[in-house]
Scaffold this active site. Structure first.
Site, PDB file in Angstrom:
ATOM      1  N   GLU A   1       0.841  -1.194   0.000  1.00 57.16           N
ATOM      2  CA  GLU A   1       0.000   0.000   0.000  1.00 57.16           C
ATOM      3  C   GLU A   1       0.880   1.249   0.000  1.00 57.16           C
ATOM      4  O   GLU A   1       1.827   1.342   0.774  1.00 57.16           O
ATOM      5  CB  GLU A   1      -0.905  -0.013   1.244  1.00 57.16           C
TER       6      GLU A   1
ATOM      7  N   GLU B   1      -4.945  -6.409   2.408  1.00 58.12           N
ATOM      8  CA  GLU B   1      -3.755  -7.133   2.888  1.00 58.12           C
ATOM      9  C   GLU B   1      -3.783  -8.611   2.509  1.00 58.12           C
ATOM     10  O   GLU B   1      -2.744  -9.185   2.166  1.00 58.12           O
ATOM     11  CB  GLU B   1      -3.599  -6.982   4.408  1.00 58.12           C
TER      12      GLU B   1
ATOM     13  N   PHE C   1       2.489  -1.423   7.933  1.00 54.30           N
ATOM     14  CA  PHE C   1       2.763  -1.566   9.360  1.00 54.30           C
ATOM     15  C   PHE C   1       2.588  -3.057   9.657  1.00 54.30           C
ATOM     16  O   PHE C   1       1.595  -3.654   9.234  1.00 54.30           O
ATOM     17  CB  PHE C   1       1.781  -0.765  10.214  1.00 54.30           C
ATOM     18  N   ALA C   2       3.531  -3.631  10.368  1.00 59.14           N
ATOM     19  CA  ALA C   2       3.459  -5.077  10.639  1.00 59.14           C
ATOM     20  C   ALA C   2       2.159  -5.441  11.343  1.00 59.14           C
ATOM     21  O   ALA C   2       1.655  -6.547  11.189  1.00 59.14           O
ATOM     22  CB  ALA C   2       4.657  -5.508  11.482  1.00 59.14           C
ATOM     23  N   ASP C   3       1.611  -4.481  12.092  1.00 62.83           N
ATOM     24  CA  ASP C   3       0.350  -4.727  12.805  1.00 62.83           C
ATOM     25  C   ASP C   3      -0.742  -5.220  11.844  1.00 62.83           C
ATOM     26  O   ASP C   3      -1.610  -5.992  12.233  1.00 62.83           O
ATOM     27  CB  ASP C   3      -0.139  -3.437  13.475  1.00 62.83           C
ATOM     28  N   PHE C   4      -0.703  -4.723  10.602  1.00 66.37           N
ATOM     29  CA  PHE C   4      -1.783  -5.040   9.650  1.00 66.37           C
ATOM     30  C   PHE C   4      -1.691  -6.465   9.093  1.00 66.37           C
ATOM     31  O   PHE C   4      -2.571  -6.907   8.362  1.00 66.37           O
ATOM     32  CB  PHE C   4      -1.780  -4.051   8.477  1.00 66.37           C
TER      33      PHE C   4
ATOM     34  N   HIS D   1      -0.481   0.503  15.624  1.00 70.48           N
ATOM     35  CA  HIS D   1       0.660   0.872  14.769  1.00 70.48           C
ATOM     36  C   HIS D   1       1.985   0.775  15.520  1.00 70.48           C
ATOM     37  O   HIS D   1       2.923   1.479  15.176  1.00 70.48           O
ATOM     38  CB  HIS D   1       0.506   2.307  14.238  1.00 70.48           C
TER      39      HIS D   1
END
Lengths: 331, 326
Positions: free
Chosen positions: B30, B60, B83-86, B129
């Protein structure tokens, strides 16, 4: 698009019969505890598998489902490796590591059954990117059920493929049941046949062709997939094939959730009997020919079963292989 | 040609080199055309065009899933997770599909893809995040996981990850993107499974990852003035793990602190402590001490965020603790 030749019509019949007899044998072997695991068979749904596979080239790709044996047999996968895999044998096509729900046979473009529903819908655009990068004219078909169409990956995958005009064909095998929940009770939208939202109608939202076909008519499926294949360079298509699952969601499923009428309807519209009638009408197959064909198919499956029975189980420590291309480190 | 550059620039340089070297390599994610928010992919489109720098919809599952589809049919994708969170939105794709594909299919396919995972705490990113999620993936067989702390390491490990025939996750701490350091030369690849001593010392081994390597180096300077000589060991990759380097360091110092940014419970640090115990129990002169975040989500307000952020002070305290009675 040309109409199928007599030879192809016969080939469709042969492949559907092969799928049917394979699945019936698998059910029997499972009932006799020769095959471990959870078995999902596609008895009654053969026209979808074969209509798709005969509209494809050998080097086209298929991403399949938990109910995927038929797709692989239809695509031309070797029965011996497949049956040995169902048995969990060392020389199964996946060395016994995949089993019924996680089989791949890359040699015929079968990129994997899948234990997670609709996962193929997001893998497919990437296969499309690869096809485009290689300037190939292959296509990828991803099959999924009506239940899977309600998962997010359906939307993400169709949107991405449509956005980037990738050579992907999304084929929804609508067998009216999301596991044990009726299509009408799980899918919103304009009513189609049978009751429940139309999956094909969703195509309009993505600006791609969407088509609803009789999934018990192998020719109807073949025509729809052939049309989608012919326009694949312009982007994806969505096909909803309405079919009927004659058996439970899994082997051992008592099916208390549905009446006997539906299976009776399935048997009345049996895709194999319909194809036999069509072939007879055109003088391409008579009763003796059909009997002979069934005997030959049964012999092929007998051979696969004998092969699987005679094959060794994997050495237990083989559980630690095939994880990485190379692995020289200590855990 | 050696040069001093920022971590983010080293990421971009590695991507450029690998994309030039192999035309099957492409980037997808993204906002990657503009390189928002960290700048790592900014400008790549000028050289490689939109077919190899794919600005994806916010999807994702399709970004990560399509990378697998492409990887198993001949391409070499590099996914920017933003962001790795996603990654939670693509967890089926990572955990069930990518990690298991080679294995379940009996070795029939390669899955040469790289997931770049910008992660970590800082600047009031808040609960969605800021997380250190590397432990989730260390726990999934079939994935390789590296966590570079310097520009040279991210340059060398990202190149290795892209060339690897298996899926590799590269955890890039977003607080490190502006850190500068020397990148030795164009061919400086760093192999997976090779730890590095970032500061040699005799008294305590601090096993630290990513931002905590830098916090540990700061702590080491302060501890030096107290007469405690700290060795900072950076595993650099968690899967595979350089167990020999860990054992060798413990054999020199006999005392161990393990410093990470993620939460204390069920973490990579907890696992590393077990590794040290298994390999080096007889070498240990004190119980292992751990530095990690408390078991809460990452809060927004600056004082709250600061409270849960492990830092040099925590490493100093842990090192003093393991040195008690020495």
């Amino acid at each position: 698009m040309n109409e199928p030749t007599g030879e192809l019509l016969l080939e469709m019949y042969v492949r559907m019969l092969r799928v049917r007899l394979f699945e019936e044998r698998a059910r029997e072997l499972f009932a006799n505890a020769r095959i471990p695991g959870f078995l999902h068979t596609s008895v009654g749904q053969e026209a979808v598998a074969v209509g798709v596979a005969t509209a494809l080239r050998r080097d086209d790709y298929i991403l399949s489902t938990h109910r995927g044996h038929g797709h692989l047999v239809a695509k031309g996968g070797a029965l011996r490796g497949l049956m040995a895999e169902l048995y969990g044998k060392a020389n199964g096509i996946c060395h016994g590591k995949g089993g019924t729900m996680h089989i791949a046979d890359v040699s015929v473009g079968y990129l994997g059954a899948n234990g997670v529903l609709a996962s193929g819908c997001v893998l497919a655009p990437g296969v499309g990117l690869s096809i485009r990068h290689r300037k190939s004219d292959q296509v990828v078909v991803t099959l999924f059920g009506d239940g899977a169409a309600n998962r997010g990956p359906f939307h993400e995958g169709v949107n991405m493929a449509a956005l980037w005009k990738l050579p992907v064909i999304f084929v929804c095998e609508n067998n009216r049941w999301a596991s044990t929940t009726a299509h009408a009770l799980s899918t919103a939208g304009a009513s189609a046949r049978p009751a429940g939202g139309s999956i094909a109608a969703r195509a309009a939202g993505y600006g791609i062709p969407g088509e609803s076909v009789d999934g018990n008519d192998v020719l109807a499926v073949w025509r729809a997939v052939s049309r989608a294949r012919a326009r694949a360079a312009q982007g994806p298509s969505l096909i909803e094939a309405h079919t009927i699952r004659w058996v439970g969601h899994f082997e051992g499923d008592g099916q208390a959730y549905r009446g006997k009428d539906e299976v009776a309807e399935g048997r009345r519209t049996d895709p194999i009997a319909r194809q036999a009638a069509l072939l007879a009408e055109r003088g391409l197959l008579d009763a003796a020919g059909a009997d002979d064909m069934r005997r030959r198919m049964s012999a092929e499956i007998d051979d696969a079963v004998s092969h699987a029975e005679a094959s060794p189980l994997p050495e237990p420590h083989e559980a630690l292989t095939d994880l990485f291309a190379e692995w020289s480190w200590r855990e | 040609m050696a040069r001093v550059i920022e971590y983010a620039e080293a990421v971009k340089l590695a991507l450029q080199h690998e994309m030039r070297r192999d035309d099957r390599v492409y980037c997808i994610g993204e906002d990657i055309v503009l390189g928002v928010p960290f700048g790592c992919t900014k400008g790549l489109i000028d050289e490689f065009g939109p077919a190899r720098v794919l600005n994806a919809p916010i999807s994702e599952a399709a970004i990560v899933g399509s990378a697998m589809g492409a990887a198993m049919t001949g391409l070499v994708p590099v996914v920017d997770m933003h962001f790795a969170d996603f990654v939670t939105c693509a967890m089926d794709e990572v955990a069930n599909q990518i990690a298991k594909s080679r294995y379940m299919f009996g070795g029939q396919i390669d899955c040469p893809l790289t997931l770049r995972m910008p992660y970590g705490i800082g600047r009031s990113g808040g609960g969605h995040h800021s997380n250190s999620v590397e432990a989730w993936f260390v726990n999934i067989p079939g994935l390789k996981v590296c966590i570079p702390s310097t520009p040279a390491d991210v340059f060398g490990l990202l190149k290795t990850a892209i060339r690897d025939p298996d899926p590799v996750l590269v955890f890039e701490h977003r607080g490190l993107y502006r850190v500068t350091g020397e990148v030795p030369d164009d061919d400086a690849v760093v192999p997976l499974g090779r730890a590095e001593v970032k500061r040699p010392g005799r008294d305590v081994t601090v096993i630290a990852t990513a931002r905590m390597v830098h916090e540990s180096l700061t702590a080491a300077e302060r501890l030096a003035s107290e007469g405690i000589d700290v060795e900072v060991l950076d595993p650099r990759s968690l899967v595979p793990l350089d167990r020999d380097a860990l054992a060798a360091s413990v054999a020199r110092t006999h005392r161990v602190v393990i410093a990470e940014e993620g939460p204390m419970r069920g973490s990579t640090g907890a696992w590393l402590a077990w590794v040290v115990m298994e390999d080096s129990f007889d070498e240990l002169d004190a119980p292992i001490a751990r530095v990690a975040a408390p078991n809460v989500p990452i809060p927004f307000s600056p004082p709250l965020e600061a409270f849960v952020t492990p830092d040099a002070d925590d490493v100093v305290a842990a090192a003093r603790q393991v040195m008690k009675g020495a």
